[in-house]
Design a protein around this motif. Structure first.
Motif, PDB file in Angstrom:
ATOM      1  N   ASP A 111       0.823  -1.214   0.000  1.00 44.66           N
ATOM      2  CA  ASP A 111       0.000   0.000   0.000  1.00 44.66           C
ATOM      3  C   ASP A 111       0.854   1.258   0.000  1.00 44.66           C
ATOM      4  O   ASP A 111       0.436   2.312   0.490  1.00 44.66           O
ATOM      5  CB  ASP A 111      -0.925   0.015   1.229  1.00 44.66           C
ATOM      6  N   HIS A 136      -1.962  -1.020  -3.646  1.00 42.46           N
ATOM      7  CA  HIS A 136      -3.269  -0.607  -3.139  1.00 42.46           C
ATOM      8  C   HIS A 136      -4.400  -0.855  -4.137  1.00 42.46           C
ATOM      9  O   HIS A 136      -5.271  -0.012  -4.347  1.00 42.46           O
ATOM     10  CB  HIS A 136      -3.239   0.859  -2.738  1.00 42.46           C
ATOM     11  N   HIS A 137      -4.370  -2.036  -4.772  1.00 43.01           N
ATOM     12  CA  HIS A 137      -5.451  -2.470  -5.666  1.00 43.01           C
ATOM     13  C   HIS A 137      -5.645  -1.534  -6.856  1.00 43.01           C
ATOM     14  O   HIS A 137      -6.745  -1.468  -7.421  1.00 43.01           O
ATOM     15  CB  HIS A 137      -6.771  -2.606  -4.892  1.00 43.01           C
ATOM     16  N   SER A 159      -4.406  -6.661  -8.301  1.00 46.22           N
ATOM     17  CA  SER A 159      -5.220  -7.563  -7.496  1.00 46.22           C
ATOM     18  C   SER A 159      -6.398  -6.776  -6.942  1.00 46.22           C
ATOM     19  O   SER A 159      -6.238  -5.952  -6.044  1.00 46.22           O
ATOM     20  CB  SER A 159      -4.385  -8.169  -6.364  1.00 46.22           C
ATOM     21  N   VAL A 160      -7.588  -7.017  -7.482  1.00 45.23           N
ATOM     22  CA  VAL A 160      -8.745  -6.207  -7.122  1.00 45.23           C
ATOM     23  C   VAL A 160     -10.023  -6.995  -7.398  1.00 45.23           C
ATOM     24  O   VAL A 160     -10.064  -7.847  -8.276  1.00 45.23           O
ATOM     25  CB  VAL A 160      -8.740  -4.874  -7.924  1.00 45.23           C
ATOM     26  N   ASN A 163     -15.510  -3.272  -5.700  1.00 43.66           N
ATOM     27  CA  ASN A 163     -15.291  -2.338  -4.601  1.00 43.66           C
ATOM     28  C   ASN A 163     -16.010  -1.029  -4.887  1.00 43.66           C
ATOM     29  O   ASN A 163     -16.424  -0.763  -6.025  1.00 43.66           O
ATOM     30  CB  ASN A 163     -13.790  -2.093  -4.391  1.00 43.66           C
ATOM     31  N   HIS A 167     -11.416   1.285  -7.729  1.00 45.60           N
ATOM     32  CA  HIS A 167     -10.151   0.612  -8.057  1.00 45.60           C
ATOM     33  C   HIS A 167     -10.398  -0.489  -9.099  1.00 45.60           C
ATOM     34  O   HIS A 167     -11.367  -1.209  -9.003  1.00 45.60           O
ATOM     35  CB  HIS A 167      -9.547  -0.036  -6.805  1.00 45.60           C
ATOM     36  N   ARG A 185      -5.716  -8.016 -14.667  1.00 45.70           N
ATOM     37  CA  ARG A 185      -6.586  -7.675 -13.542  1.00 45.70           C
ATOM     38  C   ARG A 185      -7.339  -8.898 -13.044  1.00 45.70           C
ATOM     39  O   ARG A 185      -7.972  -9.617 -13.819  1.00 45.70           O
ATOM     40  CB  ARG A 185      -7.590  -6.608 -13.976  1.00 45.70           C
ATOM     41  N   ASP A 187     -10.010  -8.878 -11.260  1.00 43.12           N
ATOM     42  CA  ASP A 187     -11.463  -8.715 -11.336  1.00 43.12           C
ATOM     43  C   ASP A 187     -12.003  -9.095 -12.705  1.00 43.12           C
ATOM     44  O   ASP A 187     -13.180  -9.440 -12.846  1.00 43.12           O
ATOM     45  CB  ASP A 187     -11.870  -7.281 -10.983  1.00 43.12           C
TER      46      ASP A 187
END
Length: 204
Positions: A111, A136-137, A159-160, A163, A167, A185, A187
């Motif tokens: 982060d 931090h995504h 990495s997400v 949310n 992000h 990604r 997601d």
């Protein structure tokens, strides 16, 4: 069980009880021989520091504090763990490192804020970076221009999941694209194996 583990991010308060439970389970089932921790005790709340130190002692786990740059090797994996920065908020002072796996360098910044990324770019030789794990995504403060110029990665993993923070942000996606960094990604693609990404995006 794992051979080594690095300190998680204690600042996500909802995760503290879960982190404590996971550590307890690791130690219960044989644990790990070495545990790397950031020495700053401001991260340690609700007696967690004492509990983990006691569990480590009871299970023969060596605790190694990170207060300066360290290089550690385990089989085919070599870790360059950078000295913790004093810049940024507490949430941004986690460990940053490069993992060398079979000749490929993966930069992990956690982060880290822009100020920490800039400090890393200025103080460390990151030019061999093949892959960066976006901080931090994929927030707008991650993968700053200075870091991308220094590291010159060919690929980035974000990495997400779903949310409410937006992000990964448009800013970071545009910044990565401007440096011709191929974006992966979780997601959109699900599980991503960094080593395979390195194989597909080897620097020429």
């Amino acid at each position: 069980a794992s051979d080594v583990t690095l300190q998680p991010n204690w600042e996500h308060s909802k995760q503290r009880n879960e982190v404590q439970r996971l550590f307890a389970e690791y130690f219960r089932w044989g644990g790990f021989p070495e545990l790397f921790l950031y020495r700053n005790k401001r991260h340690w709340l609700n007696g967690l520091y004492e509990k983990i130190m006691t569990a480590a002692e009871n299970n023969g786990t060596q605790v190694i504090f990170i207060d300066s740059e360290k290089s550690i090797s385990y089989g085919d994996i070599a870790l360059s763990i950078y000295e913790p920065s004093e810049k940024g908020e507490e949430n941004e002072k986690g460990l940053t490192l490069t993992a060398l796996v079979d000749g490929y360098n993966v930069l992990i910044t956690g982060d880290a804020s822009k100020s920490v990324e800039c400090e890393l770019a200025e103080n460390e030789d990151l030019s061999d970076t093949d892959l960066i794990i976006a901080g931090h995504h994929g927030s707008k403060y991650s993968c700053c221009q200075e870091l991308l110029q220094a590291a010159k990665p060919t690929a980035a993993v974000i990495s997400v999941g779903y949310n409410n923070y937006g992000h990964p942000t448009t800013e970071v996606l545009q910044r990565l694209a401007a440096y011709d960094v191929k974006i992966y990604r979780t997601d959109l693609m699900g599980r991503i194996i960094p080593y395979l990404i390195c194989l597909m995006n080897t620097k020429i």
